[in-house]
Design an enzyme around this catalytic site. Structure first.
Site, short mmCIF file in Angstrom:
data_model
loop_
_atom_site.label_atom_id
_atom_site.label_comp_id
_atom_site.label_asym_id
_atom_site.label_seq_id
_atom_site.Cartn_x
_atom_site.Cartn_y
_atom_site.Cartn_z
N VAL A 247 1.44 -4.92 3.43
CA VAL A 247 0.42 -5.46 4.30
C VAL A 247 0.54 -6.97 4.33
O VAL A 247 0.69 -7.61 3.28
CB VAL A 247 -0.98 -5.05 3.80
CG1 VAL A 247 -2.05 -5.56 4.74
CG2 VAL A 247 -1.08 -3.55 3.65
N ASP B 62 -7.22 9.75 0.37
CA ASP B 62 -6.75 8.79 -0.64
C ASP B 62 -7.81 7.72 -0.88
O ASP B 62 -7.53 6.53 -0.90
CB ASP B 62 -5.42 8.17 -0.20
CG ASP B 62 -4.70 7.48 -1.37
OD1 ASP B 62 -5.11 7.71 -2.53
OD2 ASP B 62 -3.76 6.72 -1.11
N GLY C 77 3.33 1.22 3.05
CA GLY C 77 4.10 0.05 3.44
C GLY C 77 3.40 -1.21 3.00
O GLY C 77 2.36 -1.16 2.34
N GLY D 131 0.83 -1.20 0.00
CA GLY D 131 0.00 0.00 0.00
C GLY D 131 0.85 1.24 0.00
O GLY D 131 2.08 1.15 -0.14
#
Ligand code: NAG
Ligand code: NAG
Ligand code: NAG
Ligand code: NAG
Ligand code: NAG
Ligand code: NAG
Ligand code: NAG
Length: 651
Positions: A359, A470, A357, A354
């Site tokens: 997931v 976002d 970072g 993502g």
């Protein structure tokens, strides 16, 4: 456990009450609202459907019908295409005789105002009634929404925030109580006090055919409609086909006449209807209809009598699944636990990459599945600040938000632990040619509506006023029941210390979804989220990715194409061809709303509250959109988040 009588019976006669009422039916001021569903089909006067409807409705309000003992009535009648289903519900504190009177008034009135509609719904202060030619038992429906007002006085503006805050707390609490309290009476009332000492009275009620979860969802949805419909009013009721919430500054219910559930002490003998022993009620149920019917059959018509009795064991829910808005304390996880649960962040457990970072999927010792976000960038915050922000964000709990369960802080390692949402993210479904075909309009609509509610919660209902910044298909996770859950909210908060102003030195967003004022000037507001939501809606309707959409030789993008088609009256070209067209009006309305959301002028974009209002109320006339915002024809054209730190920021 004592079995309760849940009777659905058909005693075919014109009740004396009904005859009496019909002569004065015009003097009924209390009929508050109704809906005739014109698009669901019409019947003709004198048809079998009409005869069946009369029969069904008179059986509902007949004196022999005790419903489920808590003001709930459910019946079906007729065969094949002339089969009808009806549900009626009285407010939980309304006495049995008043309830019956209300229902009989309502049956009269509703068939008058919707003279030929197969499906209709009507509301009085004390009762509601709906019927349809389809099965509506156990069907949770949160639209259409009917706002009802008794007191339209406004709160003074200095009191509004405090009042609404306390009112929401009260209603949330009542939501939990109403949903949980057994299967026969889904009703809760209560009061609280606003900061200015103004008492607030609240009510939550579902039709008790709903399961706990469905009831809770329905009440959530109704509460989500409050900002849009109730504005600053001192009192307001939001009603939909399956449930209602209401608040007032005056007490509008009578706590002494609520029929207690069987586990509570027996009702006081003064209350009519609810006070009879089960044995005597059974006797009445058996004797009255036979006597009355026989007499009436002889006197009036030759009508057949059929009695069906359903005994239903009272099954109180023992499972205590907490409401989604429950308050699980966010946890600090230790690194070792997370390492073990994710197989030491193994590649096999990696769910994706993502904006902030990677997931990973993990499973805790107790079997609970989690998703762990391993932050790759330094948040620019100290440990304590970071922890405080996580605790704040973890308090945001809504069924359309992915829940943040906790965090882990150790050395350079910063991890966020989320609930695991089983299905993929929306982009994996909506942009995949085969999966997309399985996503019918009903499901897509549910995703649009759920996302809107989650966003409204972030913008208005939570105390934090989170702007997502976002929002995009990747950030909408879809659970096993195809409910959308917004993820990655609060990131802006976790990464930029206290950005409450409308401008930022750091852009966090994705090309294509970003409102122009945000992309170019870093100005963000709830309306920049509305823009992203608009893009998302158009993507869901068309099944096309905005960033990949190319139409014709001139490489028209999704927004320009949508706008041009809209202006030229060919907006149906935008609709995903895999969608059947029987919901065309609703789809067109969503395109319209999508276009309103992507208006260039920030003030022309609706708020999320208005968006929800628009999607719920078909009668509302929408403003005409103008040309949408200018769109970046960039070669970037990807979903990679844009994180241009063109200013190193104040941290
Ligand atoms: C309500 O109606 C449905 C559909 O006709 C039926 O399945 C159900 O048993 C009824 N419930 C009660 C309590 O009468
Ligand atoms: C209800 O009536 C409509 C219109 O006549 C029809 O299209 C629909 O199939 C009916 N529904 C059921 C369940 O019979
Ligand atoms: C039902 O009748 C109304 C007018 O009373 C009409 O507007 C509507 O189109 C009809 N619905 C159907 C499905 O025929
Ligand atoms: C039903 O209508 C009658 C006559 O209009 C009215 O007196 C009565 O109060 C109404 N009952 C309810 C419960 O609304
Ligand atoms: C309440 O305020 C709204 C504007 O916010 C106004 O339009 C309305 O007339 C007011 N109502 C009353 C009863 O004062
Ligand atoms: C408010 O609710 C409490 C119980 O929570 C009850 O004891 C009290 O009587 C209520 N107050 C009024 C004015 O109804
Ligand atoms: C309104 C109402 O009766 N609520 C009850 C629901 O059940 C809980 C306990 O199960 C009671 O505490 C509430 O008073």
């Amino acid at each position: 456990m004592e079995p309760l009588m849940a009777s659905s019976r058909f005693v075919f006669f014109l009740s004396p009450i009904l005859l009496l009422i019909s002569s004065q039916s015009l003097a009924q001021p209390e009929f508050r609202s109704h809906g005739c569903f014109y698009e669901k089909g019409n019947y003709t006067t004198g048809s079998t459907y009409r005869t069946n409807l009369n029969t069904l409705l008179s059986s509902l309000s007949s004196p022999s019908n005790n419903g489920n003992g808590y003001g709930f009535y459910n019946s079906s009648f007729g065969e094949n295409t002339d089969q009808l289903h009806a549900i009626a519900l009285c407010r939980g504190d309304v006495r049995a005789d008043t309830c019956r009177g209300c229902l009989s008034n309502c049956t009269q009135k509703l068939t008058q105002v919707c003279p030929n509609q197969k499906e209709a719904i009507g509301f009085y202060n004390e009762c509601m009634l709906r019927y349809a030619n389809r099965s509506i038992y156990r069907a949770m429906e949160t639209t259409p929404v009917f706002p009802l007002w008794w007191n339209i006085q406004n709160l003074s503006s200095s009191d509004v925030d405090g009042f609404f805050h306390e009112m929401r707390k009260l209603l949330k609490d009542l939501n939990g109580q109403a949903a949980a309290n057994g299967s026969l009476r889904k009703f809760a009332i209560g009061n609280t006090t606003a900061p200015n000492f103004q008492p607030i009275y609240g009510l939550a009620q579902c039709t008790p055919d709903l399961a706990e979860q469905a009831c809770s969802e329905c009440l959530d949805a109704a509460m989500g409609n409050i900002p849009a419909y109730c504005e600053r009013k001192q009192g307001c009721r939001v009603q939909n086909p399956s449930c209602t919430v209401r608040y007032e500054v005056n007490r509008f219910y009578d706590p002494t006449t609520v029929v207690p559930l069987p586990s509570s002490p027996p009702p006081p003998s003064t209350s009519t209807g609810g006070s009879k022993s089960r044995r005597s009620r059974t006797v009445i149920i058996i004797v009255v209809p036979i006597v009355v019917s026989v007499v009436l059959i002889v006197i009036f018509f030759c009508i057949c009598l059929r009695v069906r009795r359903t005994k239903k064991n009272l099954k109180l829910r023992s499972g205590n699944d907490t409401d989604e808005i429950g308050s699980t304390e966010p946890l600090q996880f230790d690194l070792a636990t997370i390492r073990v649960s994710t197989g030491d962040f193994s590649e096999a457990n990696k769910l994706g990459q993502g904006g902030f970072g990677s997931v990973y999927r993990g499973r805790l010792f107790n079997g609970e599945d989690i998703a762990v976000k391993r932050l790759s960038t330094n948040s620019g915050q100290g440990d304590l600040e970071f922890k405080n922000e996580v605790l704040l964000v973890a308090k945001l709990q809504h069924r359309n938000l992915v829940r943040l369960l906790g965090f882990c802080l150790k050395g350079n390692e910063r991890l966020l632990v989320y609930e695991y949402v089983p299905n993929a993210s929306l982009d994996h479904i909506i942009f995949d040619p085969t999966k997309r075909a399985q996503l019918d309009w009903e499901r897509r609509y549910k995703i649009i509506a759920g996302t809107a509610r989650g966003l409204l919660y972030l913008h208005e209902d939570s105390r934090l006023r989170i702007i997502h910044r976002d929002l995009k298909a990747i950030n909408i996770l879809i659970d096993a029941e195809m409910n959308p859950k917004i993820s990655d909210f609060g990131m802006a908060r976790l990464f930029v210390p206290d950005q409450t102003q409308d401008s930022t030195s750091r852009i966090v967003g994705t090309y294509g979804y970003m409102a122009p004022e945000y992309a170019f000037h870093g100005h963000f507001s709830v309306k920049s989220d509305v823009y992203s939501f608009g893009v998302l809606v158009l993507e869901i309707v068309s099944g096309q990715k905005k960033s990949c959409f190319q139409h014709g030789d001139n490489g028209e993008d999704l927004l320009s194409f949508a706008w041009r088609s809209w202006r030229e009256g060919t907006a149906s070209n935008l609709i995903d061809p895999t969608l059947k067209t029987d919901s065309r009006n609703e789809i067109m309305r969503c395109i319209h709303i999508g276009l309103l959301c992507v208006q260039e002028n920030v003030a022309d974009r609706p708020t999320m509250a208005s968006v929800i209002l628009m999607t719920n109320s078909y009668s509302l006339t929408l403003p005409v959109p103008s040309q949408p915002a200018f769109y970046l024809h960039s070669s970037i054209g990807s979903d990679m988040p844009l994180r241009s730190e063109y200013n190193s920021g104040a941290t």
